[in-house]
Motif scaffolding. Structure first.
Motif, PDB file in Angstrom:
ATOM      1  N   THR A 290       0.819  -1.218   0.000  1.00 23.00           N
ATOM      2  CA  THR A 290       0.000   0.000   0.000  1.00 23.00           C
ATOM      3  C   THR A 290       0.853   1.268   0.000  1.00 23.00           C
ATOM      4  OG1 THR A 290      -0.108   0.163   2.419  1.00 23.00           O
ATOM      5  CG2 THR A 290      -1.778  -1.216   1.321  1.00 23.00           C
ATOM      6  N   GLY A 291       2.139   1.112   0.335  1.00 25.83           N
ATOM      7  CA  GLY A 291       3.024   2.266   0.406  1.00 25.83           C
ATOM      8  C   GLY A 291       2.866   3.087   1.677  1.00 25.83           C
ATOM      9  N   THR A 292       2.057   2.622   2.621  1.00 17.92           N
ATOM     10  CA  THR A 292       1.790   3.385   3.851  1.00 17.92           C
ATOM     11  C   THR A 292       2.673   2.975   5.024  1.00 17.92           C
ATOM     12  OG1 THR A 292       0.110   1.804   4.589  1.00 17.92           O
ATOM     13  CG2 THR A 292      -0.631   3.637   3.177  1.00 17.92           C
ATOM     14  N   TYR A 293       3.103   1.722   5.064  1.00 19.52           N
ATOM     15  CA  TYR A 293       3.894   1.175   6.162  1.00 19.52           C
ATOM     16  C   TYR A 293       3.165   1.306   7.506  1.00 19.52           C
ATOM     17  CZ  TYR A 293       7.612   1.149   2.696  1.00 19.52           C
ATOM     18  OH  TYR A 293       8.342   0.910   1.562  1.00 19.52           O
ATOM     19  N   ASP A 294       1.852   1.297   7.460  1.00 16.02           N
ATOM     20  CA  ASP A 294       1.063   1.439   8.686  1.00 16.02           C
ATOM     21  C   ASP A 294       1.296   0.293   9.668  1.00 16.02           C
ATOM     22  OD1 ASP A 294      -0.114   3.812   7.893  1.00 16.02           O
ATOM     23  OD2 ASP A 294      -1.893   2.847   7.045  1.00 16.02           O
ATOM     24  N   CYS A 295       1.565  -0.883   9.137  1.00 15.20           N
ATOM     25  CA  CYS A 295       1.668  -2.065   9.998  1.00 15.20           C
ATOM     26  C   CYS A 295       2.814  -1.985  10.995  1.00 15.20           C
ATOM     27  CB  CYS A 295       1.790  -3.335   9.158  1.00 15.20           C
ATOM     28  SG  CYS A 295       3.280  -3.424   8.143  1.00 15.20           S
ATOM     29  N   VAL A 296       3.873  -1.256  10.667  1.00 17.03           N
ATOM     30  CA  VAL A 296       5.028  -1.220  11.561  1.00 17.03           C
ATOM     31  C   VAL A 296       4.762  -0.351  12.788  1.00 17.03           C
ATOM     32  CG1 VAL A 296       6.614  -1.607   9.638  1.00 17.03           C
ATOM     33  CG2 VAL A 296       6.205   0.727  10.441  1.00 17.03           C
ATOM     34  N   ARG A 297       3.659   0.384  12.784  1.00 20.36           N
ATOM     35  CA  ARG A 297       3.304   1.239  13.916  1.00 20.36           C
ATOM     36  C   ARG A 297       1.983   0.842  14.564  1.00 20.36           C
ATOM     37  NH1 ARG A 297       5.208   4.337   9.742  1.00 20.36           N
ATOM     38  NH2 ARG A 297       3.084   4.569   8.942  1.00 20.36           N
ATOM     39  N   ALA A 298       1.288  -0.157  14.015  1.00 12.03           N
ATOM     40  CA  ALA A 298      -0.099  -0.425  14.402  1.00 12.03           C
ATOM     41  C   ALA A 298      -0.260  -0.998  15.807  1.00 12.03           C
ATOM     42  CB  ALA A 298      -0.751  -1.356  13.385  1.00 12.03           C
ATOM     43  N   VAL A 299       0.665  -1.839  16.241  1.00  9.54           N
ATOM     44  CA  VAL A 299       0.567  -2.445  17.578  1.00  9.54           C
ATOM     45  C   VAL A 299       1.070  -1.433  18.609  1.00  9.54           C
ATOM     46  CG1 VAL A 299       1.395  -4.295  19.073  1.00  9.54           C
ATOM     47  CG2 VAL A 299       0.808  -4.786  16.680  1.00  9.54           C
ATOM     48  N   SER A 300       0.320  -1.260  19.687  1.00 14.55           N
ATOM     49  CA  SER A 300       0.671  -0.239  20.675  1.00 14.55           C
ATOM     50  C   SER A 300       1.592  -0.786  21.764  1.00 14.55           C
ATOM     51  CB  SER A 300      -0.588   0.328  21.325  1.00 14.55           C
ATOM     52  OG  SER A 300      -1.171  -0.626  22.200  1.00 14.55           O
ATOM     53  N   VAL A 301       2.383   0.102  22.319  1.00 11.01           N
ATOM     54  CA  VAL A 301       3.249  -0.243  23.445  1.00 11.01           C
ATOM     55  C   VAL A 301       2.408  -0.682  24.637  1.00 11.01           C
ATOM     56  CG1 VAL A 301       4.944   0.655  25.097  1.00 11.01           C
ATOM     57  CG2 VAL A 301       5.091   1.295  22.676  1.00 11.01           C
ATOM     58  N   GLU A 302       1.281  -0.024  24.846  1.00 11.46           N
ATOM     59  CA  GLU A 302       0.409  -0.339  25.983  1.00 11.46           C
ATOM     60  C   GLU A 302      -0.082  -1.786  25.928  1.00 11.46           C
ATOM     61  OE1 GLU A 302       0.930   3.800  25.539  1.00 11.46           O
ATOM     62  OE2 GLU A 302       0.113   2.382  24.054  1.00 11.46           O
ATOM     63  N   ASN A 303      -0.436  -2.247  24.738  1.00 10.81           N
ATOM     64  CA  ASN A 303      -0.905  -3.634  24.607  1.00 10.81           C
ATOM     65  C   ASN A 303       0.204  -4.636  24.870  1.00 10.81           C
ATOM     66  OD1 ASN A 303      -3.522  -2.901  24.055  1.00 10.81           O
ATOM     67  ND2 ASN A 303      -3.303  -3.029  21.829  1.00 10.81           N
ATOM     68  N   ILE A 304       1.425  -4.288  24.477  1.00 13.96           N
ATOM     69  CA  ILE A 304       2.553  -5.172  24.761  1.00 13.96           C
ATOM     70  C   ILE A 304       2.806  -5.226  26.262  1.00 13.96           C
ATOM     71  CG2 ILE A 304       5.035  -5.541  24.436  1.00 13.96           C
ATOM     72  CD1 ILE A 304       3.358  -6.141  21.975  1.00 13.96           C
ATOM     73  N   LEU A 305       2.744  -4.092  26.926  1.00 14.61           N
ATOM     74  CA  LEU A 305       2.945  -4.052  28.375  1.00 14.61           C
ATOM     75  C   LEU A 305       1.915  -4.903  29.103  1.00 14.61           C
ATOM     76  CD1 LEU A 305       3.839  -0.311  29.033  1.00 14.61           C
ATOM     77  CD2 LEU A 305       5.331  -2.294  29.326  1.00 14.61           C
ATOM     78  N   SER A 306       0.682  -4.871  28.629  1.00 19.33           N
ATOM     79  CA  SER A 306      -0.377  -5.688  29.235  1.00 19.33           C
ATOM     80  C   SER A 306      -0.063  -7.174  29.134  1.00 19.33           C
ATOM     81  CB  SER A 306      -1.709  -5.378  28.570  1.00 19.33           C
ATOM     82  OG  SER A 306      -2.742  -6.157  29.113  1.00 19.33           O
ATOM     83  N   LEU A 307       0.435  -7.607  27.964  1.00 22.80           N
ATOM     84  CA  LEU A 307       0.831  -9.001  27.791  1.00 22.80           C
ATOM     85  C   LEU A 307       2.010  -9.361  28.697  1.00 22.80           C
ATOM     86  CD1 LEU A 307       0.724  -9.877  23.975  1.00 22.80           C
ATOM     87  CD2 LEU A 307      -0.714 -10.754  25.807  1.00 22.80           C
ATOM     88  N   CYS A 308       2.957  -8.441  28.826  1.00 23.67           N
ATOM     89  CA  CYS A 308       4.135  -8.693  29.659  1.00 23.67           C
ATOM     90  C   CYS A 308       3.732  -9.004  31.093  1.00 23.67           C
ATOM     91  CB  CYS A 308       5.066  -7.491  29.646  1.00 23.67           C
ATOM     92  SG  CYS A 308       5.904  -7.224  28.081  1.00 23.67           S
ATOM     93  N   GLN A 309       2.740  -8.291  31.605  1.00 28.42           N
ATOM     94  CA  GLN A 309       2.316  -8.481  32.983  1.00 28.42           C
ATOM     95  C   GLN A 309       1.772  -9.891  33.224  1.00 28.42           C
ATOM     96  OE1 GLN A 309      -0.471  -5.318  33.691  1.00 28.42           O
ATOM     97  NE2 GLN A 309       1.123  -3.725  33.675  1.00 28.42           N
ATOM     98  N   THR A 310       1.181 -10.480  32.189  1.00 29.08           N
ATOM     99  CA  THR A 310       0.638 -11.837  32.351  1.00 29.08           C
ATOM    100  C   THR A 310       1.686 -12.929  32.158  1.00 29.08           C
ATOM    101  OG1 THR A 310       0.016 -12.045  30.008  1.00 29.08           O
ATOM    102  CG2 THR A 310      -1.586 -11.019  31.482  1.00 29.08           C
ATOM    103  N   LEU A 311       2.771 -12.590  31.475  1.00 28.06           N
ATOM    104  CA  LEU A 311       3.770 -13.608  31.135  1.00 28.06           C
ATOM    105  C   LEU A 311       5.016 -13.589  31.996  1.00 28.06           C
ATOM    106  CD1 LEU A 311       3.587 -13.483  27.236  1.00 28.06           C
ATOM    107  CD2 LEU A 311       2.797 -15.330  28.716  1.00 28.06           C
ATOM    108  N   ILE A 312       5.339 -12.436  32.591  1.00 31.33           N
ATOM    109  CA  ILE A 312       6.532 -12.357  33.434  1.00 31.33           C
ATOM    110  C   ILE A 312       6.151 -12.799  34.848  1.00 31.33           C
ATOM    111  CG2 ILE A 312       8.257 -10.849  34.468  1.00 31.33           C
ATOM    112  CD1 ILE A 312       8.101  -9.086  32.023  1.00 31.33           C
ATOM    113  N   THR A 313       6.821 -13.833  35.305  1.00 28.24           N
ATOM    114  CA  THR A 313       6.584 -14.317  36.673  1.00 28.24           C
ATOM    115  C   THR A 313       7.734 -13.905  37.558  1.00 28.24           C
ATOM    116  OG1 THR A 313       7.619 -16.429  36.088  1.00 28.24           O
ATOM    117  CG2 THR A 313       5.223 -16.281  35.902  1.00 28.24           C
ATOM    118  N   ASP A 314       7.420 -13.555  38.784  1.00 28.69           N
ATOM    119  CA  ASP A 314       8.473 -13.119  39.730  1.00 28.69           C
ATOM    120  C   ASP A 314       9.292 -14.309  40.227  1.00 28.69           C
ATOM    121  OD1 ASP A 314       7.713 -10.468  39.511  1.00 28.69           O
ATOM    122  OD2 ASP A 314       6.132 -10.731  41.018  1.00 28.69           O
TER     123      ASP A 314
END
Length: 314
Positions: A290-314
């Motif tokens: 498409t020439g937009t390169y939208d996909c490289v910015r589409a996933v948010s940092v906030e959503n990644i942080l949310s996943l991290c909280q469920t996967l990182i165990t103390d």
């Protein structure tokens, strides 16, 4: 019966092929593996004949003689070169995918289809040998020794706990925006180790102030040892995801142009995909359609942080 496994693709593809290697070594007295030269380091710990292949023109002729003593070969690689080499090797039983180039040169073919994980797709190659693996056998496996772990901890002064970030890829359209990676490194709440190859050393300098930057500084064995101690690996659609899982470490894949539909998602962990009309693009995209390169910015940092909280165990 002597069985050969052939996978001369990228590092991540070879890591996932170790599920086949585990299955074959349990059932046959002699197993061989043909792959790129890095297999000598990657597959330490496996009692198999490792046959490096660098894809040169003359090497393609030489390797026919090296492998012709095998009774059967399973090819997870779908190239024309592979089909020709194996045909002229004279190995009696040759199994490949039906979507391989020159598939008619194999004695047996099995379906290749998207919509399943690569380890399940590769397992189809076992059918002509009469093997139906158990689900737990499909998990990839790599081996790292305690001494190797101790050495990287001392060499790179690694903290007791850390998260590994792997921002770079051989395909630029697989890479999440570097600004997002930098923000994630700053807010994740754990010590961060950034990994990658030498070609990305200059770009990786942006992490110097907020992470332990090991881009271009590790051998393959050192990379494996670093990953083996991580609490979590976060990566683009690339080999560190599969290395992590093969070492029993959870991983998050951040998809951009590619998609889990192609079968390279984490077996242990999670992933996020862009919600775009043009997604997905292709397994290994070289240009934005498409020439937009939208996909490289589409996933948010906030959503990644949310996943991290469920996967990182103390």
């Amino acid at each position: 019966m002597k069985v050969l496994l052939w996978q001369t693709a990228y590092l991540g593809d070879v890591v996932l092929a170790t599920s086949l290697l585990r299955i074959l070594t349990k059932r046959f007295r002699k197993v061989g593996f043909v792959g790129r030269p890095f297999i000598k380091e990657l597959l330490k710990g496996y009692d198999v004949e490792l046959i490096p292949f660098n894809k040169g023109f003359l090497e393609s002729f030489r390797i026919r003689k090296t492998v012709r003593s095998y009774d059967a070969v399973l090819s997870a690689h779908r190239s024309m070169r592979t089909a020709l080499i194996l045909y002229f090797s004279g190995i009696p039983l040759r199994v490949g995918f039906d979507k391989s180039e020159l598939a008619f040169l194999y004695t047996h073919t099995v379906p290749h289809q998207w919509g399943m994980h690569e380890v399940e797709r590769n397992a189809q190659l076992l059918k002509p040998l009469g093997i139906v693996p158990e689900p737990e056998e499909l998990y990839p496996k790599l081996f790292v020794e305690e001494e190797e772990v101790k050495n990287v901890i001392e060499k790179f002064r690694l903290p007791e706990e850390y998260v590994v970030l792997s921002p770079f890829s051989n395909f630029s359209l697989k890479e999440w925006d570097i600004k997002n990676w930098l923000e994630l490194a700053k807010v994740i709440g754990k010590k961060v180790v950034v990994v990658g190859t030498g070609k990305d050393m200059e770009r990786a300098r942006v992490f110097d102030a907020c992470a332990i930057n090991l881009v271009g500084k590790t051998s393959l064995r050192e990379l494996m040892a670093v990953i083996s101690r991580a609490k979590l690996v976060i990566s683009c659609d690339s080999s560190p995801v599969h290395i992590a899982n093969a070492l029993d470490v959870p991983a998050i894949t951040i998809y951009t142009s590619t998609s889990p539909i192609y079968g390279f998602y984490p077996l242990k962990g999670a992933y996020l995909t862009p919600e775009l009309a043009c997604s997905p693009c292709s397994p290994n995209p070289k240009r934005c359609k498409t020439g937009t390169y939208d996909c490289v910015r589409a996933v948010s940092v906030e959503n990644i942080l949310s996943l991290c909280q469920t996967l990182i165990t103390d």
